[in-house]
Design a protein around this motif. Structure first.
Motif, PDB file in Angstrom:
ATOM      1  N   UNK A 183       0.829  -1.207   0.000  1.00 36.19           N
ATOM      2  CA  UNK A 183       0.000   0.000   0.000  1.00 36.19           C
ATOM      3  C   UNK A 183       0.864   1.258   0.000  1.00 36.19           C
ATOM      4  N   UNK A 184       1.941   1.248   0.815  1.00 29.53           N
ATOM      5  CA  UNK A 184       2.797   2.434   0.897  1.00 29.53           C
ATOM      6  C   UNK A 184       3.533   2.655  -0.413  1.00 29.53           C
ATOM      7  N   UNK A 185       3.854   1.575  -1.135  1.00 29.10           N
ATOM      8  CA  UNK A 185       4.530   1.713  -2.418  1.00 29.10           C
ATOM      9  C   UNK A 185       3.584   2.337  -3.445  1.00 29.10           C
ATOM     10  N   UNK A 186       2.315   1.936  -3.416  1.00 31.29           N
ATOM     11  CA  UNK A 186       1.339   2.531  -4.320  1.00 31.29           C
ATOM     12  C   UNK A 186       1.173   4.023  -4.028  1.00 31.29           C
ATOM     13  N   UNK A 187       1.161   4.342  -2.738  1.00 28.88           N
ATOM     14  CA  UNK A 187       1.000   5.741  -2.355  1.00 28.88           C
ATOM     15  C   UNK A 187       2.224   6.572  -2.711  1.00 28.88           C
ATOM     16  N   UNK A 188       3.429   5.949  -2.643  1.00 29.40           N
ATOM     17  CA  UNK A 188       4.659   6.696  -2.894  1.00 29.40           C
ATOM     18  C   UNK A 188       5.132   6.663  -4.321  1.00 29.40           C
ATOM     19  N   UNK A 189       4.439   5.946  -5.202  1.00 34.93           N
ATOM     20  CA  UNK A 189       4.849   5.894  -6.604  1.00 34.93           C
ATOM     21  C   UNK A 189       6.089   5.037  -6.784  1.00 34.93           C
ATOM     22  N   UNK A 190       7.020   5.490  -7.624  1.00 33.92           N
ATOM     23  CA  UNK A 190       8.175   4.674  -8.001  1.00 33.92           C
ATOM     24  C   UNK A 190       9.361   4.875  -7.064  1.00 33.92           C
TER      25      UNK A 190
END
Length: 306
Positions: free
Chosen positions: A19-26
């Motif tokens: 989830x945090x990766x989706x929120x933070x992008x690449x």
């Protein structure tokens, strides 16, 4: 950003990472390894800060095991991303009670797929490095004998259980010294060393390893002296038939090199920080064969006082 996950599971941690990766992008996608830090008995925050600096050169997922003090069997965790995680993402695992001691079970679900695994013990060097659950899963195993009460005894233990992939930051701190000595010897007519004199900090594992390296490589005698007032290797003198080669760094920053038939010259040789030493070791994932040979030479030479 720090995400607190009390009373959690590795499954919940993994879901929150996604989830945090989706929120933070690449920002966290280009990771080249998993760095596992066993912070048992160490300052976990200092270890995280050190790894965060190194991760700017080697983006990675950092997993830190920092056992808690509660008697209840539970797992608390933190996920750190963005400014709190350098160029990486940090997962801090705080097992308590019966959760302590199951490091491989906790770490395995959080490893990056198809990425090398490096384990770092910032304190409390294990006596059975390769037999530890974390050690068995790692391609590289990094210890730091600097600060140990009995560095000679710890190095002997590491020698007896050495496996390809092991290394110690006390050896890493010698990289530039070794390069300077090799370059200086290339410039003398008879590159034969009869005696090497070493001077530096008391209880220095780097001096022990350097002495073993010089003796095994050059076949020379070693004399070592120590000073409680210095913090690192300070002076090396190599006696050759052509004269003395000396590398002296009394201020911990700049070294003077004296060679037969040449004027003295100075170079920058600052004492290496923990962050720099760790970053150097993360650059290579192949075995450091020379370190293994030096450990073996040290074990063979323990009857010779350093």
């Amino acid at each position: 950003m720090i995400i607190e996950l009390p009373h959690t599971t590795t499954g919940a941690i993994n879901k929150r990472l996604i989830d945090s990766r989706k929120e933070g992008g690449v920002i966290t996608l280009a990771r080249v390894m998993t760095l596992v830090i066993d912070a048992t008995g160490a300052d976990a925050e200092q270890a995280i800060a050190t790894a965060n600096v190194a991760s700017r050169e080697h983006p990675c997922r950092i997993i830190v095991i920092a056992p808690g003090t509660a008697s209840e069997a539970r797992l608390d965790a933190e996920i750190r991303v963005g400014g709190d995680a350098g160029a990486s993402e940090v997962v801090v695992l705080r097992p308590c009670g019966d959760q302590i001691g199951h490091d491989d079970t906790l770490v395995t679900p959080l490893l990056l797929p198809d990425a090398p695994i490096v384990v770092w013990w910032p304190a409390g060097v294990p006596s059975d490095l390769g037999k530890r659950s974390l050690g068995r899963m790692a391609q590289r195993r990094i210890t730091d004998t600097k600060g140990e009460d009995d560095p000679a005894g710890v190095l002997l233990g590491l020698a007896h259980c050495y496996r390809p992939g092991d290394t110690d930051l006390a050896w890493t701190r010698l990289t530039r010294w070794r390069a300077l000595m090799a370059a200086a010897l290339d410039q003398v007519k008879v590159p034969e060393v009869t005696l090497a004199r070493l001077h530096g900090d008391t209880n220095s594992p780097s001096i022990l390893l350097l002495g073993a390296w010089l003796r095994s490589t050059l076949g020379c005698e070693i004399e070592a002296t120590y000073d409680d007032s210095v913090a690192a290797l300070e002076n090396v003198v190599l006696e050759t038939p052509s004269g003395s080669i000396e590398i002296s760094r009394p201020d911990g920053h700049n070294a003077t090199i004296r060679q037969p038939g040449q004027p003295d010259h100075q170079i920058a040789l600052p004492a290496r920080s923990l962050e720099e030493a760790l970053a150097e070791e993360l650059r290579r994932l192949d075995a450091d064969a020379v370190y293994g040979e030096v450990l073996a030479a040290f074990a063979e030479d323990t009857a010779v006082p350093l």
